[in-house]
Design a protein around this motif. Structure first.
Motif, mmCIF file in Angstrom:
data_model
loop_
_atom_site.group_PDB
_atom_site.id
_atom_site.type_symbol
_atom_site.label_atom_id
_atom_site.label_comp_id
_atom_site.label_asym_id
_atom_site.label_seq_id
_atom_site.Cartn_x
_atom_site.Cartn_y
_atom_site.Cartn_z
ATOM 1 N N ARG A 65 0.848 -1.199 0.000
ATOM 2 C CA ARG A 65 0.000 0.000 0.000
ATOM 3 C C ARG A 65 0.879 1.243 0.000
ATOM 4 O O ARG A 65 1.953 1.271 0.613
ATOM 5 N N SER A 83 7.524 2.553 13.360
ATOM 6 C CA SER A 83 7.508 2.657 11.891
ATOM 7 C C SER A 83 6.580 3.748 11.358
ATOM 8 O O SER A 83 6.630 4.055 10.176
ATOM 9 N N TYR A 84 5.697 4.299 12.185
ATOM 10 C CA TYR A 84 4.707 5.266 11.689
ATOM 11 C C TYR A 84 4.744 6.588 12.449
ATOM 12 O O TYR A 84 3.741 7.296 12.499
ATOM 13 N N ASP A 120 1.684 9.393 6.828
ATOM 14 C CA ASP A 120 2.297 8.132 7.254
ATOM 15 C C ASP A 120 1.902 6.973 6.335
ATOM 16 O O ASP A 120 2.264 5.833 6.595
ATOM 17 N N ASN A 170 5.249 5.889 1.209
ATOM 18 C CA ASN A 170 6.398 4.989 1.365
ATOM 19 C C ASN A 170 7.724 5.729 1.249
ATOM 20 O O ASN A 170 7.780 6.856 0.752
ATOM 21 N N HIS A 171 8.767 5.026 1.684
ATOM 22 C CA HIS A 171 10.135 5.552 1.546
ATOM 23 C C HIS A 171 10.605 5.416 0.101
ATOM 24 O O HIS A 171 10.364 4.396 -0.538
ATOM 25 N N TYR A 203 12.751 8.614 4.046
ATOM 26 C CA TYR A 203 12.651 8.479 5.512
ATOM 27 C C TYR A 203 14.014 8.792 6.127
ATOM 28 O O TYR A 203 14.116 9.496 7.121
ATOM 29 N N TYR A 242 11.763 -0.832 9.642
ATOM 30 C CA TYR A 242 10.548 -0.784 8.800
ATOM 31 C C TYR A 242 10.171 -2.132 8.195
ATOM 32 O O TYR A 242 9.175 -2.231 7.495
ATOM 33 N N PHE A 285 11.367 -3.764 5.661
ATOM 34 C CA PHE A 285 11.432 -4.019 4.220
ATOM 35 C C PHE A 285 12.899 -4.087 3.820
ATOM 36 O O PHE A 285 13.783 -3.621 4.565
HETATM 37 C C1 LIG Z 1 5.073 4.912 7.205
HETATM 38 S S1 LIG Z 1 4.500 3.416 6.581
HETATM 39 C C2 LIG Z 1 4.181 3.707 4.873
HETATM 40 C C3 LIG Z 1 2.818 3.180 4.443
HETATM 41 C C4 LIG Z 1 2.614 1.703 4.464
HETATM 42 N N1 LIG Z 1 3.045 1.108 3.196
HETATM 43 C C5 LIG Z 1 1.156 1.399 4.718
HETATM 44 O O1 LIG Z 1 0.458 1.037 3.800
HETATM 45 O O2 LIG Z 1 0.713 1.521 5.858
HETATM 46 C C6 LIG Z 1 5.995 2.495 6.648
HETATM 47 C C7 LIG Z 1 5.850 1.049 6.208
HETATM 48 O O3 LIG Z 1 5.611 1.003 4.806
HETATM 49 C C8 LIG Z 1 6.376 -0.036 4.195
HETATM 50 N N2 LIG Z 1 7.321 0.601 3.277
HETATM 51 C C9 LIG Z 1 7.666 1.908 3.251
HETATM 52 N N3 LIG Z 1 8.528 2.159 2.254
HETATM 53 C C10 LIG Z 1 8.749 0.990 1.631
HETATM 54 C C11 LIG Z 1 9.558 0.591 0.533
HETATM 55 N N4 LIG Z 1 10.305 1.461 -0.127
HETATM 56 N N5 LIG Z 1 9.520 -0.707 0.164
HETATM 57 C C12 LIG Z 1 8.773 -1.601 0.829
HETATM 58 N N6 LIG Z 1 7.994 -1.289 1.886
HETATM 59 C C13 LIG Z 1 7.975 -0.015 2.281
HETATM 60 C C14 LIG Z 1 7.056 -0.787 5.322
HETATM 61 O O4 LIG Z 1 6.213 -1.838 5.727
HETATM 62 C C15 LIG Z 1 7.120 0.261 6.420
HETATM 63 O O5 LIG Z 1 7.156 -0.293 7.715
#
Ligand SMILES: C[S@@+](CC[C@H](N)C(=O)[O-])C[C@H]1O[C@@H](n2cnc3c(N)ncnc32)[C@H](O)[C@@H]1O
Length: 379
Positions: free
Chosen positions: A34, A174-175, A196, A199-200, A235, A249, A251
């Motif tokens: 997501r 992580s958030y 939040d 993604n990164h 990030y 995080y 990933f």
């Molecule tokens: C701040 S949240 C971003 C939104 C998250 N993808 C969501 O749907 O809730 C951080 C989490 O997103 C995922 N994430 C963020 N950046 C990513 C990346 N470049 N590749 C894979 N997963 C990522 C990881 O699971 C991380 O712990």
């Protein structure tokens, strides 16, 4: 993840409170990760999303370095001390990942530890989980000032189980966002709804800022963004190293060229917060300080410690034997770690062989009339 309509409710709530939402939330890759995509085209400098201050949670931390367990204590206290704010923030909570969808060092399961194939990482994670228990039970806080009263001593908090507490701690790990101090503001730790869900990205297209004039936290385009493009922000630079990305995080990235884990660099620990460490090629490229035989030997000594090889890890990932997504991420992590070690070693070895070929026997050639000698290098 949270039901898709939770992000619709979140957007409506933010707009009702004076925010701006130029993002759509949905799957951004084939694995269903997501993330946020641009809802329309944006020019550089335009605000892509704005979250009003009254829709954020200020974790009231004076230091950006408080542990997530302490921040979780502070957040959960709000449930008892500010029930109205807690209720107001419900659309945000509904947008966050559920308990089966988040994973990081605070909620590592014991049976996953051996998959890391690294006793040092295992003990580090075990220690992190002990901190969580210490803060949860009120035995101690990591910060000596004892700023956060443990929930264990808080009336009405008995219904917060250790599992609940670990879930909120992992969320805050992580958030939540750190904003360093500047001339007009102290350092802050915050929860920022919607932002939040971005993604990164190592090559981000937005930057997050506080905008006191609009009383909002904003995501500002740093390049032109096209409608439908994934929106990302950086990030931390340190996340190009997979041990950092995994622990914080959960990933990992298959970077090209591969990057060593922070803990595989000499003299660096996974805890070191080096914001802009030298790139691997500055350390290991031809003529660079670590382009030496001793470093090849050191990297090899790390590689030979693993009980399985890169190919076996790849085969395991393809076999379908790993039914749990968390196990797959950990096995992919160790495979990429080994790959980075191997390719770095090979690169250094090749550079050393190349240099040796160009260094023939040195012959001292006297130059007529000169008072000194000049060295000539014969091929
Ligand atoms: C701040 S949240 C971003 C939104 C998250 N993808 C969501 O749907 O809730 C951080 C989490 O997103 C995922 N994430 C963020 N950046 C990513 C990346 N470049 N590749 C894979 N997963 C990522 C990881 O699971 C991380 O712990």
């Amino acid at each position: 993840y949270a039901p898709a309509d939770s992000s619709q409710l979140l957007s409506e709530w933010l707009v009702q409170n004076g925010g701006k939402v130029g993002l759509e939330i949905g799957a951004v890759n084939a694995e269903g990760l997501r993330g946020a995509v641009a809802a329309r085209d944006f020019e550089e400098g335009e605000i892509v999303a704005a979250v009003p201050f009254n829709c954020t949670i200020d974790l009231a931390s004076q230091e950006a370095g408080d542990t997530a367990a302490e921040l979780a204590t502070n957040l959960l206290r709000m449930r008892f001390e500010d029930p109205e704010i807690w209720a107001h923030m419900e659309p945000h909570r509904a947008s966050l990942p559920g308990r089966d969808q988040i994973y990081n060092k605070y909620i590592f399961q014991m049976e996953h530890l051996p998959l890391l194939q690294d006793p040092g990482m295992e003990s580090l994670i075990t220690r992190v989980m002990e901190w969580l228990d210490e803060v949860y039970t009120g035995a101690t806080t990591v910060e000596p000032q004892y700023r956060f009263t443990s929930l264990a001593h808080h009336p009405g908090a008995a219904d917060i189980s250790r599992e609940d507490f670990a879930y909120y701690t992992s969320l805050l790990d992580s958030y939540s966002f750190s904003f360093p101090a500047d001339e007009s503001h102290e350092a802050r730790r915050l929860m920022l709804p919607l932002l939040d869900l971005i993604n990164h990205g190592g090559q981000p297209n937005v930057a997050l800022k506080r905008d006191p004039e609009s009383s909002c936290y904003v995501a500002v385009a740093v390049h032109p963004i096209r409608r439908g493009e994934e929106v990302t922000h950086l990030y931390s630079w340190s996340l190009e190293r997979n041990d950092k990305a995994l622990l914080n995080y959960f990933f990992v990235q298959d970077a090209e060229p591969p990057r060593l884990c922070a803990m595989d660099l000499p003299g660096v620990s996974v805890w070191d917060t080096v914001e802009s460490p030298p790139a691997d090629h500055e350390l290991y490229g031809p003529g660079a300080p670590l382009c030496i035989q001793e470093e090849v030997n050191r990297l090899r000594s790390i590689l030979v410690m693993f009980p399985t090889g890169e190919d076996q890890d790849a085969a395991l990932l393809e076999s379908g034997e790993l039914s749990d997504w968390r196990e797959r991420v950990i096995v992919k992590f160790r495979m990429l770690r080994k790959r980075a070690l191997r390719l770095t070693m090979q690169g250094v070895q090749a550079a050393l062989e190349e240099a040796a070929q160009h260094t023939g026997p040195r012959v001292v050639v006297p130059i007529a009339g000169a008072t000194c000698f000049q060295q000539a290098c014969l091929e």
